[in-house]
Structures are given as C-alpha cells and as structure tokens.
Design a protein around this motif. Structure first.
Motif, PDB file in Angstrom:
ATOM      1  N   LEU A 180       0.853  -1.175   0.000  1.00 17.12           N
ATOM      2  CA  LEU A 180       0.000   0.000   0.000  1.00 17.12           C
ATOM      3  C   LEU A 180       0.895   1.233   0.000  1.00 17.12           C
ATOM      4  CD1 LEU A 180      -2.830   1.284   0.217  1.00 17.12           C
ATOM      5  CD2 LEU A 180      -2.567   1.146   2.710  1.00 17.12           C
ATOM      6  N   VAL A 181       0.686   2.130  -0.954  1.00 21.10           N
ATOM      7  CA  VAL A 181       1.445   3.384  -1.021  1.00 21.10           C
ATOM      8  C   VAL A 181       0.734   4.389  -0.129  1.00 21.10           C
ATOM      9  CG1 VAL A 181       2.250   5.248  -2.502  1.00 21.10           C
ATOM     10  CG2 VAL A 181       2.280   2.885  -3.335  1.00 21.10           C
ATOM     11  N   THR A 182       1.352   4.706   0.993  1.00 23.28           N
ATOM     12  CA  THR A 182       0.729   5.588   1.973  1.00 23.28           C
ATOM     13  C   THR A 182       1.373   6.972   1.966  1.00 23.28           C
ATOM     14  OG1 THR A 182       2.265   4.946   3.717  1.00 23.28           O
ATOM     15  CG2 THR A 182       0.249   3.615   3.483  1.00 23.28           C
ATOM     16  N   GLU A 183       0.667   7.889   2.587  1.00 25.08           N
ATOM     17  CA  GLU A 183       1.195   9.244   2.812  1.00 25.08           C
ATOM     18  C   GLU A 183       2.538   9.163   3.523  1.00 25.08           C
ATOM     19  OE1 GLU A 183       1.221  13.435   3.164  1.00 25.08           O
ATOM     20  OE2 GLU A 183      -0.325  12.260   2.167  1.00 25.08           O
ATOM     21  N   GLU A 184       2.614   8.345   4.554  1.00 26.66           N
ATOM     22  CA  GLU A 184       3.840   8.214   5.340  1.00 26.66           C
ATOM     23  C   GLU A 184       4.998   7.697   4.492  1.00 26.66           C
ATOM     24  OE1 GLU A 184       5.543   6.140   9.403  1.00 26.66           O
ATOM     25  OE2 GLU A 184       3.684   5.378   8.542  1.00 26.66           O
ATOM     26  N   LYS A 185       4.754   6.704   3.657  1.00 23.83           N
ATOM     27  CA  LYS A 185       5.821   6.162   2.810  1.00 23.83           C
ATOM     28  C   LYS A 185       6.338   7.206   1.833  1.00 23.83           C
ATOM     29  CE  LYS A 185       4.360   1.356   3.102  1.00 23.83           C
ATOM     30  NZ  LYS A 185       3.707   0.225   2.425  1.00 23.83           N
ATOM     31  N   VAL A 186       5.429   7.989   1.258  1.00 20.96           N
ATOM     32  CA  VAL A 186       5.838   9.035   0.317  1.00 20.96           C
ATOM     33  C   VAL A 186       6.682  10.081   1.040  1.00 20.96           C
ATOM     34  CG1 VAL A 186       4.999  10.915  -1.166  1.00 20.96           C
ATOM     35  CG2 VAL A 186       3.968   8.626  -1.308  1.00 20.96           C
ATOM     36  N   LYS A 187       6.254  10.496   2.226  1.00 17.79           N
ATOM     37  CA  LYS A 187       7.025  11.493   2.990  1.00 17.79           C
ATOM     38  C   LYS A 187       8.393  10.942   3.389  1.00 17.79           C
ATOM     39  CE  LYS A 187       3.301  14.314   4.839  1.00 17.79           C
ATOM     40  NZ  LYS A 187       2.569  14.748   6.031  1.00 17.79           N
ATOM     41  N   LEU A 188       8.429   9.699   3.867  1.00 20.27           N
ATOM     42  CA  LEU A 188       9.708   9.087   4.246  1.00 20.27           C
ATOM     43  C   LEU A 188      10.633   8.950   3.045  1.00 20.27           C
ATOM     44  CD1 LEU A 188       8.548   6.339   6.771  1.00 20.27           C
ATOM     45  CD2 LEU A 188       9.931   8.368   7.284  1.00 20.27           C
ATOM     46  N   PHE A 189      10.088   8.562   1.896  1.00 25.83           N
ATOM     47  CA  PHE A 189      10.920   8.432   0.700  1.00 25.83           C
ATOM     48  C   PHE A 189      11.483   9.789   0.297  1.00 25.83           C
ATOM     49  CE2 PHE A 189      12.090   7.886  -3.692  1.00 25.83           C
ATOM     50  CZ  PHE A 189      12.758   6.673  -3.660  1.00 25.83           C
ATOM     51  N   SER A 190      10.682  10.848   0.440  1.00 27.23           N
ATOM     52  CA  SER A 190      11.183  12.199   0.148  1.00 27.23           C
ATOM     53  C   SER A 190      12.370  12.530   1.035  1.00 27.23           C
ATOM     54  CB  SER A 190      10.086  13.245   0.356  1.00 27.23           C
ATOM     55  OG  SER A 190       9.128  13.166  -0.655  1.00 27.23           O
ATOM     56  N   GLU A 191      12.248  12.203   2.314  1.00 23.93           N
ATOM     57  CA  GLU A 191      13.338  12.485   3.248  1.00 23.93           C
ATOM     58  C   GLU A 191      14.577  11.653   2.936  1.00 23.93           C
ATOM     59  OE1 GLU A 191      11.985  12.234   7.317  1.00 23.93           O
ATOM     60  OE2 GLU A 191      10.171  13.357   6.820  1.00 23.93           O
ATOM     61  N   ILE A 192      14.384  10.387   2.652  1.00 28.33           N
ATOM     62  CA  ILE A 192      15.525   9.508   2.367  1.00 28.33           C
ATOM     63  C   ILE A 192      16.213   9.908   1.069  1.00 28.33           C
ATOM     64  CG2 ILE A 192      16.138   7.131   1.707  1.00 28.33           C
ATOM     65  CD1 ILE A 192      13.886   6.255   3.700  1.00 28.33           C
ATOM     66  N   SER A 193      15.425  10.192   0.034  1.00 33.00           N
ATOM     67  CA  SER A 193      15.990  10.463  -1.291  1.00 33.00           C
ATOM     68  C   SER A 193      16.366  11.921  -1.499  1.00 33.00           C
ATOM     69  CB  SER A 193      14.985  10.059  -2.373  1.00 33.00           C
ATOM     70  OG  SER A 193      13.845  10.907  -2.332  1.00 33.00           O
ATOM     71  N   GLY A 194      15.754  12.823  -0.732  1.00 36.22           N
ATOM     72  CA  GLY A 194      15.961  14.252  -0.962  1.00 36.22           C
ATOM     73  C   GLY A 194      15.108  14.783  -2.107  1.00 36.22           C
ATOM     74  N   ASP A 195      14.166  13.971  -2.603  1.00 34.97           N
ATOM     75  CA  ASP A 195      13.282  14.369  -3.696  1.00 34.97           C
ATOM     76  C   ASP A 195      12.009  14.966  -3.100  1.00 34.97           C
ATOM     77  OD1 ASP A 195      11.445  14.588  -5.767  1.00 34.97           O
ATOM     78  OD2 ASP A 195      11.833  12.593  -6.587  1.00 34.97           O
ATOM     79  N   TYR A 196      11.966  16.301  -3.071  1.00 36.74           N
ATOM     80  CA  TYR A 196      10.819  17.012  -2.520  1.00 36.74           C
ATOM     81  C   TYR A 196       9.965  17.653  -3.613  1.00 36.74           C
ATOM     82  CZ  TYR A 196      13.205  16.358   1.924  1.00 36.74           C
ATOM     83  OH  TYR A 196      13.807  15.803   3.027  1.00 36.74           O
ATOM     84  N   ASN A 197       9.954  17.057  -4.778  1.00 30.18           N
ATOM     85  CA  ASN A 197       9.150  17.550  -5.882  1.00 30.18           C
ATOM     86  C   ASN A 197       7.715  17.737  -5.396  1.00 30.18           C
ATOM     87  OD1 ASN A 197       7.576  17.796  -8.254  1.00 30.18           O
ATOM     88  ND2 ASN A 197       8.990  16.533  -9.419  1.00 30.18           N
ATOM     89  N   PRO A 198       7.129  18.919  -5.624  1.00 29.97           N
ATOM     90  CA  PRO A 198       5.782  19.172  -5.099  1.00 29.97           C
ATOM     91  C   PRO A 198       4.701  18.268  -5.704  1.00 29.97           C
ATOM     92  CG  PRO A 198       6.498  20.989  -6.498  1.00 29.97           C
ATOM     93  CD  PRO A 198       7.689  20.097  -6.284  1.00 29.97           C
TER      94      PRO A 198
END
Length: 139
Positions: free
Chosen positions: A21-39
């Motif tokens: 399941l692709v969750t809000e939390e997973k997307v936010k964590l992936f942004s933090e891990i990868s540094g990809d904060y694309n809006p």
C-alpha cells in the motif's frame, strides 16, 4: 526463515510477487531519504495543476518494491543487483495498492547472473515495467 536460492535451483519462468500500500507516510519518508521534494509528490494544491490532478508517488519508491523482491524472495538474501531498466507507464497515487512481480527470463550459469522481467501493477494495470540483471554469489 529466508531462502537463498543457488543458481542451480533457479529456472526460467520462476516468479515472486508482493503487494504494498502506497501511503502518505511512505511518500514522505521516501522524500526524506531520497531528498526528492518535488511538489507533485507532496503538495496537493500544486499536484492539482498537473496532468495527474493529484499527488503521485515517486517512481523510484514504486520500483523499490522490485528491489525488495530480489533481496527477500527471489533469488533472496545475498544477491547483487547489477542493472535495471524501468519504464514508468502510469502514475501511482497515494493509497494505491501496488503489486510488484519479478519473473526469470534467462540464466547464465557461467557468470552466475539471472535476468528478470520486472513489473508493478495497480488494479491489474501495469504501471511500471522493465528488465533486471542479478548476480548470484556462490554459497
């Protein structure tokens, strides 16, 4: 207990799959891990102005479900990811259920390498596909 397949135990057509399941939390964590904060991944207002009309998951987050299959199922712990091609066919949205699947297409016993087709689905629609090569260490 996790299974480590030797190259001799593998066969063309063998498959493994998992569902995530692709969750809000997973997307936010992936942004933090990868540094990809694309809006397009994080900002609902911005995402509404895009062709997707709502936030999408990072493509590499979705592709990481393939990586986990190699490491944890087929061929299992200890294998080494050599290469991966990816074609992102459809967007994956927050709260989508993604099924990742890998299938052996060729085996090179001389070089201890296994080639795979890789796919991810949402509701039986392919959202990502590609090919991978995995090195199988001798145990």
């Amino acid at each position: 207990m996790l299974k480590n397949f030797s190259i001799d135990e593998l066969g063309i057509g063998m498959k493994a799959s998992s569902t995530h399941l692709v969750t809000e939390e997973k997307v936010k964590l992936f942004s933090e891990i990868s540094g990809d904060y694309n809006p397009v991944h994080l900002d609902e207002v911005y995402a509404k102005s895009t062709r997707f009309e709502k936030r999408i998951a990072h493509g590499m987050l979705v592709s990481s479900f393939i990586s986990s299959l190699f490491a944890m199922q087929l061929p299992g712990p200890g294998c080494i990811y050599i290469s991966q091609s990816l074609l992102f066919k459809k967007p994956v949205f927050i709260n989508d259920m993604v099924t990742a699947e890998v299938e052996i297409t060729a085996i090179d016993t001389v070089k201890n390498r296994v080639m795979f087709e890789t796919r991810c689905y949402v509701d039986k629609v392919i959202v990502l596909q590609g090919n991978a090569e995995i090195f199988i260490p001798k145990v």
